[in-house]
Design a protein around this motif. Structure first.
Motif, mmCIF file in Angstrom:
data_model
loop_
_atom_site.group_PDB
_atom_site.id
_atom_site.type_symbol
_atom_site.label_atom_id
_atom_site.label_comp_id
_atom_site.label_asym_id
_atom_site.label_seq_id
_atom_site.Cartn_x
_atom_site.Cartn_y
_atom_site.Cartn_z
ATOM 1 N N ILE A 20 33.170 27.498 -31.300
ATOM 2 C CA ILE A 20 34.179 27.256 -30.259
ATOM 3 C C ILE A 20 33.540 26.687 -28.995
ATOM 4 C CG2 ILE A 20 35.830 28.945 -31.142
ATOM 5 C CD1 ILE A 20 34.901 30.882 -28.949
ATOM 6 N N ILE A 21 32.274 26.997 -28.749
ATOM 7 C CA ILE A 21 31.584 26.398 -27.609
ATOM 8 C C ILE A 21 31.400 24.901 -27.837
ATOM 9 C CG2 ILE A 21 29.417 26.314 -26.316
ATOM 10 C CD1 ILE A 21 29.126 29.338 -26.867
ATOM 11 N N VAL A 22 30.922 24.536 -29.031
ATOM 12 C CA VAL A 22 30.745 23.117 -29.355
ATOM 13 C C VAL A 22 32.073 22.365 -29.201
ATOM 14 C CG1 VAL A 22 30.359 21.508 -31.277
ATOM 15 C CG2 VAL A 22 28.738 23.361 -30.847
ATOM 16 N N LYS A 23 33.139 22.919 -29.761
ATOM 17 C CA LYS A 23 34.436 22.244 -29.689
ATOM 18 C C LYS A 23 34.944 22.146 -28.250
ATOM 19 C CE LYS A 23 36.024 23.298 -34.395
ATOM 20 N NZ LYS A 23 36.985 24.079 -35.217
ATOM 21 N N ALA A 24 34.717 23.199 -27.469
ATOM 22 C CA ALA A 24 35.155 23.160 -26.071
ATOM 23 C C ALA A 24 34.397 22.093 -25.283
ATOM 24 C CB ALA A 24 34.976 24.528 -25.424
ATOM 25 N N LEU A 25 33.098 21.966 -25.552
ATOM 26 C CA LEU A 25 32.280 21.032 -24.782
ATOM 27 C C LEU A 25 32.462 19.585 -25.223
ATOM 28 C CD1 LEU A 25 29.016 23.107 -24.211
ATOM 29 C CD2 LEU A 25 31.034 22.855 -22.758
ATOM 30 N N LEU A 26 33.312 19.354 -26.206
ATOM 31 C CA LEU A 26 33.734 17.992 -26.529
ATOM 32 C C LEU A 26 34.787 17.477 -25.554
ATOM 33 C CD1 LEU A 26 34.052 18.213 -30.423
ATOM 34 C CD2 LEU A 26 32.526 16.658 -29.180
ATOM 35 N N HIS A 27 35.429 18.397 -24.827
ATOM 36 C CA HIS A 27 36.545 18.029 -23.958
ATOM 37 C C HIS A 27 36.045 17.509 -22.605
ATOM 38 C CE1 HIS A 27 40.004 19.832 -26.272
ATOM 39 N NE2 HIS A 27 38.983 20.408 -26.877
ATOM 40 N N GLU A 28 36.522 16.360 -22.240
ATOM 41 C CA GLU A 28 36.110 15.741 -20.976
ATOM 42 C C GLU A 28 36.456 16.616 -19.783
ATOM 43 O OE1 GLU A 28 36.702 11.494 -18.557
ATOM 44 O OE2 GLU A 28 37.753 11.856 -20.444
ATOM 45 N N GLN A 29 37.584 17.356 -19.866
ATOM 46 C CA GLN A 29 38.036 18.154 -18.733
ATOM 47 C C GLN A 29 37.002 19.191 -18.309
ATOM 48 O OE1 GLN A 29 41.101 19.556 -21.453
ATOM 49 N NE2 GLN A 29 40.863 21.632 -20.657
ATOM 50 N N VAL A 30 36.206 19.709 -19.260
ATOM 51 C CA VAL A 30 35.201 20.714 -18.914
ATOM 52 C C VAL A 30 34.199 20.139 -17.920
ATOM 53 C CG1 VAL A 30 33.325 22.147 -19.799
ATOM 54 C CG2 VAL A 30 35.470 21.971 -21.083
ATOM 55 N N TYR A 31 33.737 18.930 -18.176
ATOM 56 C CA TYR A 31 32.734 18.322 -17.305
ATOM 57 C C TYR A 31 33.333 17.814 -16.003
ATOM 58 C CZ TYR A 31 29.484 18.951 -21.088
ATOM 59 O OH TYR A 31 28.686 19.527 -22.056
ATOM 60 N N GLU A 32 34.648 17.601 -15.995
ATOM 61 C CA GLU A 32 35.331 17.278 -14.736
ATOM 62 C C GLU A 32 35.424 18.506 -13.850
ATOM 63 O OE1 GLU A 32 39.035 15.795 -16.126
ATOM 64 O OE2 GLU A 32 38.279 13.768 -16.514
ATOM 65 N N GLN A 33 35.473 19.708 -14.487
ATOM 66 C CA GLN A 33 35.656 20.950 -13.747
ATOM 67 C C GLN A 33 34.345 21.579 -13.297
ATOM 68 O OE1 GLN A 33 37.581 23.134 -16.877
ATOM 69 N NE2 GLN A 33 39.646 22.728 -16.133
ATOM 70 N N CYS A 34 33.285 21.473 -14.123
ATOM 71 C CA CYS A 34 32.103 22.283 -13.881
ATOM 72 C C CYS A 34 30.864 21.666 -14.511
ATOM 73 C CB CYS A 34 32.297 23.697 -14.419
ATOM 74 S SG CYS A 34 32.409 23.794 -16.234
ATOM 75 N N ARG A 35 29.748 22.387 -14.350
ATOM 76 C CA ARG A 35 28.488 22.043 -15.004
ATOM 77 C C ARG A 35 28.150 23.195 -15.963
ATOM 78 N NH1 ARG A 35 24.805 21.129 -9.818
ATOM 79 N NH2 ARG A 35 26.289 22.643 -8.955
ATOM 80 N N PRO A 36 28.437 23.022 -17.270
ATOM 81 C CA PRO A 36 28.246 24.117 -18.215
ATOM 82 C C PRO A 36 26.847 24.149 -18.811
ATOM 83 C CG PRO A 36 29.342 22.296 -19.303
ATOM 84 C CD PRO A 36 29.118 21.871 -17.872
ATOM 85 N N VAL A 37 26.337 25.356 -19.020
ATOM 86 C CA VAL A 37 25.078 25.536 -19.742
ATOM 87 C C VAL A 37 25.242 26.721 -20.684
ATOM 88 C CG1 VAL A 37 24.133 26.877 -17.783
ATOM 89 C CG2 VAL A 37 22.594 26.024 -19.577
ATOM 90 N N VAL A 38 24.871 26.534 -21.942
ATOM 91 C CA VAL A 38 24.971 27.595 -22.937
ATOM 92 C C VAL A 38 23.724 28.466 -22.854
ATOM 93 C CG1 VAL A 38 25.178 28.131 -25.398
ATOM 94 C CG2 VAL A 38 26.319 26.098 -24.451
ATOM 95 N N ILE A 39 23.925 29.781 -22.789
ATOM 96 C CA ILE A 39 22.814 30.733 -22.843
ATOM 97 C C ILE A 39 22.805 31.303 -24.251
ATOM 98 C CG2 ILE A 39 21.704 32.698 -21.715
ATOM 99 C CD1 ILE A 39 22.475 30.453 -19.759
ATOM 100 N N GLY A 40 21.804 30.916 -25.060
ATOM 101 C CA GLY A 40 21.847 31.361 -26.446
ATOM 102 C C GLY A 40 20.661 30.919 -27.259
#
Length: 331
Positions: A20-40
């Motif tokens: 679900i993280i991979v699928k979420a980070l395909l969405h352009e809106q995520v990068y418009e909203q924030c700077r995401p980093v996966v801890i894992g």
């Protein structure tokens, strides 16, 4: 401050968290909203990329400074804790221990102001316990790691925010547990959380415990007068825009209509039912009051071992959790 940096903990690698993280980070809106980093774990994230066929590149990092924060690239703060061939869909002590350590690293980064919020993929309690970490769930882990005693669960959906005086206890014990001090503290938590998120004067409404909020003693044994009103009055005296207790049967309608910014529920089902009626896929679980001032949000589902690795998991709850982390990050 710019776009907030949101740490996304991978959860239990044997479940749907990586997918679900991979699928979420395909969405352009995520990068418009924030700077995401996966801890894992980079290996698990790469497997999820391959299983989903996502057109993404993995950037393995050992510090936030190494992150690219670019759409098309998943920055993964790699703790390298898992074996190469971890079985999906099965309870594993290794995965449970790793899930705990992902949270521990995220808390460390948040307390050092390298993250503005943490968003958690699901963990499995049996695996967590097998891994040596005897907690009921995420909330208690975050509270202990931040040395926080005064915290609360908030639920958020696009039309409604609810914060709870009590949660996972029986109804009789919940009512016994409510005190004027707890009422005041949760009002204060709600106020401070929304102010940090940019609300100028958040409108806070407190539910009654009894039908019709007791109706001046007609219902119940004076619980509103004893347990709620002193806390509400104390908050009002401090300049907080709080009101109540209100009859719960109309309050949630009024909040969805826009009369209030957040509702304080007295017990679990009083707050959870309205949120879930509005849509399970859009509800987000939030821990507020953590020392350090950061917010933790979570998907509203479990590890789903039965569908792990099958590329059928739905990322909408993860998208909602990321959006809530952004909304409630300090402004």
């Amino acid at each position: 401050m710019g776009k907030p940096i949101i740490g996304i903990t991978m959860g239990d690698a044997a479940g749907v968290g990586p997918e679900i993280i991979v699928k979420a980070l395909l969405h352009e809106q995520v990068y418009e909203q924030c700077r995401p980093v996966v801890i894992g774990d980079a290996k698990s994230m790469l497997r999820a990329i391959n299983q989903t066929g996502a057109a993404l590149v993995l950037n393995k990092v050992n510090s936030i400074e190494e992150c690219q924060f670019t759409r098309g690239v998943i920055d993964c703060y790699d703790l390298d804790l898992l074996p190469d061939h971890l079985k999906q869909g099965e309870v594993s002590a290794e995965a449970g221990d790793a899930a705990f350590q992902f949270i521990q690293k995220a808390v460390e980064l948040a307390l050092s102001n390298q993250l503005q919020a943490v968003c958690t993929a699901p963990l499995n309690k049996e695996a967590l316990h097998k891994g040596g970490h005897l907690y009921p769930g995420h909330t208690e882990i975050f509270a202990e790691l931040t040395d926080t005693q005064n915290y609360s669960m908030m639920l958020s959906s696009p039309k409604l925010k609810v914060i709870h005086l009590t949660t996972h206890v029986g109804l009789k014990k919940a009512i016994d547990t409510i005190t004027p001090e707890r009422t005041y503290n949760v009002i204060r938590l709600a106020h401070d959380t929304l102010v940090r998120a940019g609300y100028e004067n958040p409108r806070i409404a407190v539910c009654g415990i009894n039908p019709h909020a007791g109706e001046n003693g007609l219902f119940g044994e004076g619980e509103e007068e004893e347990k709620l009103i002193p806390g509400i009055e104390r908050a009002i005296q401090e300049g907080i825009n709080a009101s109540g207790p209100h009859p719960a049967d109309t309050l949630f309608f009024r909040a969805v209509r826009g009369d209030f910014d957040i509702v304080i529920a007295c017990y679990h089902d009083q707050g959870h039912v309205p949120i879930k009626v509005l849509g399970l896929e859009e509800g987000v679980n939030i821990t507020v009051g953590l020392k350090g001032g950061f917010i933790r949000t979570s998907v509203d589902h479990g590890t789903a071992f039965d569908i792990a690795g099958k590329n059928v998991a739905d990322e909408r709850s993860m998208l909602a959790a990321i959006a809530s982390a952004v909304e409630l990050s300090p402004k």
